[in-house]
Design an enzyme around this catalytic site. Structure first.
Site, short mmCIF file in Angstrom:
data_model
loop_
_atom_site.label_atom_id
_atom_site.label_comp_id
_atom_site.label_asym_id
_atom_site.label_seq_id
_atom_site.Cartn_x
_atom_site.Cartn_y
_atom_site.Cartn_z
N GLU A 6 -12.66 -3.46 -6.73
CA GLU A 6 -13.16 -3.15 -5.38
C GLU A 6 -14.40 -2.26 -5.41
O GLU A 6 -14.80 -1.72 -4.40
CB GLU A 6 -12.06 -2.56 -4.50
CG GLU A 6 -11.37 -1.34 -5.07
CD GLU A 6 -10.23 -0.83 -4.18
OE1 GLU A 6 -10.15 -1.19 -3.00
OE2 GLU A 6 -9.42 -0.04 -4.70
N ARG A 22 0.84 -1.08 -5.24
CA ARG A 22 -0.37 -0.35 -5.63
C ARG A 22 -0.06 1.14 -5.66
O ARG A 22 0.62 1.66 -4.76
CB ARG A 22 -1.47 -0.63 -4.60
CG ARG A 22 -2.78 0.04 -4.95
CD ARG A 22 -3.87 -0.37 -4.01
NE ARG A 22 -3.70 0.22 -2.69
CZ ARG A 22 -4.51 -0.04 -1.67
NH1 ARG A 22 -5.50 -0.90 -1.80
NH2 ARG A 22 -4.32 0.54 -0.50
N CYS A 69 -6.97 -9.64 -2.23
CA CYS A 69 -6.04 -9.02 -1.28
C CYS A 69 -6.76 -8.32 -0.13
O CYS A 69 -6.13 -7.71 0.72
CB CYS A 69 -5.10 -8.04 -1.99
SG CYS A 69 -5.94 -6.63 -2.70
N ARG A 97 -17.26 1.00 5.95
CA ARG A 97 -16.39 0.07 6.68
C ARG A 97 -15.80 0.67 7.95
O ARG A 97 -15.26 -0.02 8.80
CB ARG A 97 -15.27 -0.45 5.76
CG ARG A 97 -14.31 0.60 5.26
CD ARG A 97 -13.43 0.07 4.13
NE ARG A 97 -12.08 -0.25 4.57
CZ ARG A 97 -11.05 -0.40 3.74
NH1 ARG A 97 -11.22 -0.29 2.43
NH2 ARG A 97 -9.87 -0.69 4.19
N ASN A 115 -12.36 -5.47 1.02
CA ASN A 115 -12.73 -4.50 2.08
C ASN A 115 -13.62 -3.41 1.48
O ASN A 115 -14.70 -3.12 1.99
CB ASN A 115 -11.49 -3.85 2.70
CG ASN A 115 -10.48 -4.87 3.16
OD1 ASN A 115 -10.81 -6.03 3.35
ND2 ASN A 115 -9.23 -4.46 3.33
N ASP A 116 -13.15 -2.81 0.40
CA ASP A 116 -13.98 -1.78 -0.22
C ASP A 116 -15.15 -2.39 -0.99
O ASP A 116 -16.26 -1.86 -0.97
CB ASP A 116 -13.12 -0.91 -1.17
CG ASP A 116 -12.41 0.18 -0.39
OD1 ASP A 116 -13.05 0.80 0.48
OD2 ASP A 116 -11.21 0.40 -0.64
N ARG A 168 0.87 -1.19 0.00
CA ARG A 168 0.00 0.00 0.00
C ARG A 168 0.91 1.23 0.00
O ARG A 168 1.35 1.68 1.06
CB ARG A 168 -0.88 0.00 1.25
CG ARG A 168 -1.97 -1.08 1.25
CD ARG A 168 -2.76 -1.00 2.54
NE ARG A 168 -4.04 -1.68 2.48
CZ ARG A 168 -4.25 -2.90 2.98
NH1 ARG A 168 -3.27 -3.56 3.56
NH2 ARG A 168 -5.45 -3.45 2.91
#
Ligand code: PEP
Ligand code: MG
Length: 541
Positions: free
Chosen positions: A427, A329, A498, A461, A450-451, A293
C-alpha cells in the site's frame, strides 16, 4: 424541488416527511430549594435509573452491532458510576441550594466545555458522551423519561449530529432515513445505521424550516431531494423498485461459484472490522475473510486488549468461518485511527507518520502480544496474518525475527499454536517498487489500494478538496498493481486486492485480466461483484 448533495453514509432509499430533531430542548430554571438533601436524594435516584437504562441500551446495541460498538453505553454508565457527575452536582446543590435540574445542566455544560479544550480525538468523543448523559438525566428529572422525540408517524430524521445513543432510543420502524450536518462513514452512528438498514446521508446543513416537508434520502448517492415533483417521485419509485428487484435477483448469486466465464476461480472474500459483520459475510457466502482490520479491537477503550482477550476474538472468527481462510491484519493504528491510551503525539502529517507496522515494530511488546494471540488462534482453522504499511525489506526481516522469537518462546513454554501464512499489505509505492524482493520473503501480497492511491497520487484520502485526484483508476495506480502482480507471481505467491478498488465493478475485468488472484470487499459488495465476475471473460477465445 431542491436537490442537495451530501456524503453517502449508509445505503438505501427513504421517502417521508422531515422531522428536525432539535436537541437540548430542556428549559432549565434556577429554582431555589429549601431542602438540598432531599434534592440530592432525587438526583441519586435519577442517576441510578440512568445507569439502569444505559445497561438496557448496551444490551440492545450488542444485539444489533456487537459488544465492541456497543461499549460506548458502558463508557457512559462508567462516567456516572465513577461520580464524574455526582460529585460536582451534589456539591452545587448543597452550596447553592438549587434544584437538581439546574445543577445537572450547568455542571454538564462545564464538564463538556472542559473536554472541548482538549485536542484529543478520544476526549472530544467524551464531550459527546457527557452531553448525552446530561440530556438523559434532565429528561428523567423532568419526568419525561428519555423517550424518542418522534411521534407515531415514521419520519426522515434530520439533525445537526446524532449520537449512537440517540439513534438507538428511537423505534426503528419510525426512522425511515437519517440526514445530518455532521457525520463520518466510519463513525459508530454510521455502523449502527447500516446495521439497522437506515439510509443515511451526512453533510447537509441543518434546516429546521424543512419540518414536515416531503423528502427523499438516497443513501447510496449521498443525495437529499426536498419536495420532489411528480416526475422526480416517479423516477425514485422506479429506482426503488429496481433496486428491490436487483436485490432479489442478487440473492440468486448466494449459491453460485466465484468463477469467470472462462471458468477461472477468483475467490471473493470479505473485509470486516467487527464481529457482527461475520453474519453478512456468511450470508453472501464469502470465500473467506480477506481482511479483518484488527485496530477496531484497540479503539473505544482505555487500555491495550490482553493476549487472552484477543485470542478469544481471533478464535471466534476462525471458528465461525468453519475452515475457510481468514486473514487478520495486525494493528494499523495512527493517521485517521486513534486511541488515546497509545499516547500518540500530534503530527504535522499523520498519514505519513507514526502508524501501522512502524508502531508495532517500535512497541515490540504490544506487537508480540497480538502475534501470540494470533498464533494460538491459528490452531482452530485456516489463519493468515497480514502486516500493514510495509516500505522496506528491513521491516519484513524485523517481523520475521520477532515471529521466530515468539515461536521459540511458545515452544519453550509448551503453548500450543498453529501455522500461519505471513503476508504483507502492498500500500506504499516503495513496497510496489521492491515487490520483487519482498515476494521472496512472504507468502502472499494484499494490495491496499486506498492508501496506495493516496501515496501514489500525493492526495490525502481524507481531504475532500483533493478527492478528485485520489482515484484508484488512475493509470499510475493501475501500473503499480500490474507490477505487484507480476512480481508476486514470478515468485509464485498469490496477490489479492483488499482496497475499495476491488469493489469497483467497472474495473473487475481489468483487474482479473492483470492476474489478480482474489478480491476482498465489504460483505454487501460480494453478491454484486459475484454477478459481475460471472459475466466477464479475460481470455481470447
Ligand atoms: C487500504 O489502504 O487499501 C486498506 C485496505 O486499508 P485501510 O483502508 O484500512 O487503510
Ligand atoms: Mg491501508
Amino acid at each position: 424541488m431542491e436537490r442537495y448533495q451530501g456524503k453517502s453514509i449508509a445505503w438505501g432509499i427513504a421517502e417521508g416527511k422531515i422531522f428536525p430533531y432539535v436537541k437540548d430542548r430542556y428549559q432549565v430554571e434556577k429554582i431555589r430549594k429549601k431542602d438540598p438533601e432531599g434534592e440530592i436524594e432525587r438526583y441519586r435516584r435519577t442517576e441510578e435509573e440512568a445507569i439502569r437504562q444505559l445497561g438496557e441500551a448496551y444490551d440492545k446495541a450488542v444485539e444489533i452491532v456487537g459488544a465492541r460498538s456497543a461499549s460506548l453505553f458502558e463508557m457512559q454508565a462508567m462516567l456516572l458510576k465513577e461520580g464524574h457527575f455526582r460529585e460536582p452536582v451534589e456539591q452545587m446543590i448543597r452550596e447553592m441550594r438549587v434544584c437538581a435540574e439546574y445543577a445537572v445542566a450547568s455542571q454538564g455544560r462545564k464538564l463538556a466545555r472542559a473536554c472541548q479544550q482538549l485536542t484529543d480525538e478520544r476526549e472530544r468523543r467524551t464531550e459527546a458522551d457527557i452531553r448525552d448523559i446530561s440530556k438523559r438525566l434532565l429528561a428523567l428529572l423532568s419526568g419525561q423519561g428519555y423517550a424518542s422525540p418522534i411521534g407515531q408517524e415514521p419520519v426522515i430524521l434530520m439533525a445537526r449530529e446524532i449520537s449512537p445513543g440517540e439513534l438507538l432510543q428511537m423505534e426503528r420502524s419510525l426512522v425511515l432515513g437519517l440526514v445530518t450536518e455532521v457525520g463520518m462513514a466510519d463513525s459508530h452512528t454510521a455502523i449502527l445505521a447500516a446495521a439497522m438498514q437506515i439510509p443515511f446521508v451526512a453533510g447537509i446543513p441543518f434546516r429546521p424550516g424543512w419540518s414536515g416537508k416531503t423528502a427523499v434520502v438516497d443513501g447510496r448517492l449521498g443525495e437529499v431531494i426536498v419536495e420532489p415533483d411528480e416526475d422526480q417521485l416517479e423516477k425514485i419509485h422506479r429506482r426503488c423498485q429496481e433496486e428491490k428487484w436487483e436485490q432479489e435477483r442478487l440473492e440468486a448469486y448466494v449459491q453460485k461459484e466465484d468463477v469467470t466465464l472462462d471458468g477461472d476461480r477468483i475467490p471473493l472474500l470479505a473485509n470486516i472490522g467487527e464481529l457482527f459483520e461475520l453474519e453478512a459475510a456468511r450470508h453472501s457466502r464469502a470465500a473467506g475473510i480477506g481482511l479483518f482490520r484488527s485496530e477496531f479491537l484497540y479503539m473505544e477503550r482505555e487500555t491495550y486488549p490482553s493476549e487472552e482477550e484477543q485470542f478469544q476474538i481471533y478464535r471466534q472468527i476462525v471458528q465461525e468461518m468453519q475452515g475457510q481462510p481468514v486473514v487478520i491484519r495486525t494493528l494499523d493504528i495512527g493517521a485517521d485511527k486513534q486511541a488515546d491510551y497509545f499516547r500518540l503525539e500530534g503530527e504535522i502529517n499523520p498519514a505519513m507518520g507514526y502508524r501501522g507496522i512502524r508502531i508495532s515494530l517500535d512497541r515490540e511488546e504490544l506487537f508480540k502480544t497480538q502475534l501470540k494471540a494470533l498464533f494460538r488462534a491459528a490452531m482452530y482453522g485456516d489463519l493468515s496474518v497480514l502486516y500493514p504499511m510495509i516500505t522496506s525489506l528491513e521491516e519484513v526481516e524485523a517481523i520475521r525475527e520477532i515471529v521466530c522469537d515468539i515461536r521459540e518462546e511458545m515452544d519453550a513454554k509448551k503453548i500450543p499454536y498453529g501455522k500461519m501464512r505471513q503476508g504483507i499489505m502492498i500500500e506504499t509505492p516503495a513496497a510496489v517498487m521492491i515487490s520483487d524482493l519482498l515476494a521472496e520473503k512472504v507468502d502472499f501480497f494484499s494490495i491496499g489500494t486506498n492508501d496506495l492511491t493516496q501515496y501514489t497520487m500525493a492526495a490525502d484520502r481524507q481531504n475532500p478538496r483533493v478527492s478528485h485526484l485520489c482515484s484508484s483508476r488512475h493509470p499510475a495506480v493501475l501500473r503499480m498493481i500490474q507490477m505487484t502482480v507480476k512480481n508476486g507471481h514470478r515468485k509464485g505467491i498469490p496477490v489479492t486486492i483488499c482496497g475499495e478498488l476491488a469493489a469497483d465493478r467497472e474495473m473487475t475485468q481489468k483487474l482479473i485480466g492483470m492476474g489478480v488472484d482474489a478480491l476482498s470487499v465489504s460483505p454487501n459488495q460480494i453478491l454484486p461483484l459475484r454477478k459481475e465476475l460471472r459475466s466477464i471473460t479475460v481470455r481470447e477465445h
